[in-house]
Design an enzyme around this catalytic site. Sequence first.
Site, PDB file in Angstrom:
ATOM      1  CE  LYS A  22      -1.772   1.567   4.072  1.00  0.00           C
ATOM      2  NZ  LYS A  22      -1.469   2.959   4.394  1.00  0.00           N
ATOM      3  CG  ASN A  23       2.274   2.640   3.524  1.00  0.00           C
ATOM      4  OD1 ASN A  23       1.121   2.979   3.239  1.00  0.00           O
ATOM      5  ND2 ASN A  23       2.655   2.365   4.759  1.00  0.00           N
ATOM      6  CB  CYS A 116      -4.382   5.891  11.134  1.00  0.00           C
ATOM      7  SG  CYS A 116      -4.905   4.424  10.240  1.00  0.00           S
ATOM      8  NE  ARG A 121      -0.038  10.216  10.164  1.00  0.00           N
ATOM      9  CZ  ARG A 121      -0.451   9.134   9.477  1.00  0.00           C
ATOM     10  NH1 ARG A 121      -1.660   8.646   9.688  1.00  0.00           N
ATOM     11  NH2 ARG A 121       0.338   8.569   8.585  1.00  0.00           N
ATOM     12  NE  ARG A 401      -7.280   4.621   5.350  1.00  0.00           N
ATOM     13  CZ  ARG A 401      -6.441   4.834   6.353  1.00  0.00           C
ATOM     14  NH1 ARG A 401      -6.860   4.748   7.584  1.00  0.00           N
ATOM     15  NH2 ARG A 401      -5.203   5.165   6.116  1.00  0.00           N
TER      16      ARG A 401
END
Length: 420
Positions: A22-23, A116, A121, A401
């Site tokens: 995913k990342n 999340c 962040r 997700r």
Amino acid sequence: MEIIEVRGGRTLSGSITPPAAKNSVLPILAATLLCGGPCRLRGIPRLSDVDTSLALLAAVGARAGWCGRDVMTSPVPLLRGDIPPGLAGAMRSSVFYLAPLLVRVGQVRLPVPGGCRLGPRPVDIHLDGLAAMGARVELASDAVILRRAGRLHGADFTLRLPSVGATETLLMAASCAEGTTVLRGVACEPEIEDLAGFLSTCGARITGAGTPVIVIRGRAGGLDGCSYTPLPDRIAASTYAAAVAAAGGEITIRRCRPAHFGTFLDFLRAAGCEVRNGTNAVRIRRDPSLPLKGGQEIFASAFPGFATDAAPLAAAVLLTADAPSRVYDGLFQNRFACAAGFAALGADVCARGRELQIAGGAELTGTVVSAPDLRGGAALVVAGLAAAGKTCILDEGHIRRGYQSLPAELASLGAACRSA
Ligand code: EPU
């Protein structure tokens, strides 16, 4: 609301292949905006964050869509720099659209990114780096707006901490800037190398990705298209490994890169699992008649340290271990929101800021718990495998997700796990 139902007490067996990471996929999808030719991204999992990315690409005027298991993109002459608030707020990875839209459109407006809730962040490093390359930054109450007068230019920029996302933003910007950029103190995660691999395949000139200093010679004329297969997901692989450690049994994780989650495999060895590494596969065995070994101190940090995303998974494994353990997250302040679910299952845990203290020795019993975030939700599924009876994980869309279908993946290994 999805309900994941897990019945503990079954050992796991068989083999499983992790999907593309995913990342890696999410920044690469954003980077396709820089390409003057079509791109084919191979073997992309159907995650909700990928769907959000495709919707975001469509919203700014780009062309991208599924072709079987691949995502195809084709270049368009005109893009829009306005990211809709609903899409920005749906995932943290909306931040990856700052650099490509700034390069392509000349201005970009990003409403507050979602993702999340792991603690604050901020995006200051992304913005400071882009400003060093010539962007003008304006902070509105509900959005950040970037503009450039001329082209972005190369810069010598030191990140104040090795942010994965900021490294990726600056790699994208520098690839199409005028002149050379030196990025110092960057993140070294495998997904950075993967994004650099994609950009290089498109003609970018990048050296040092995977080390703390990256040098990029910009191609102000833009990049080409390419066909690219993103690397296997090390966090999905860690999730399967945690599952067999919690449930017992023996599984093989195929077509993975064991070195990318080596710290997690070392943790499992220390916990009493048998782990055999091959070049592109790993076999993990846990005898369910023997207790897991506690007494572990885990400190999650930037790569090559223990992955923060795997910290809740490690905690789930340690709930039933024979001695107390501690898991500390050096990156995010609120990594252990899953502690409430662990406690509801009967574990003796205490989350104090960045640290989770685990007494060990728990006899877990299934109950209804809520997934607080993506990895915390996956950790509750793993804990459910070690619990007696039925655990229901209520999930408002977090787990999808990052996992195409975690229940089906675990069921393929013999777990009694389904999406109810
Ligand atoms: N940070 C700042 N300023 C910035 C950027 C980051 O202070 O401008 C701080 C963050 O607040 C955090 C730390 O730096 O405390 C690390 O954040 P980083 O930027 O490295 O993380 P990210 O890019 O937001 C990615 C992954 C996360 C993963 C982290 C750390 C993606 C899409 N997300 O997030 O993955 O936990 O790196 O490895 O690549 C997940 O997959 O569930 C997930 C959260």
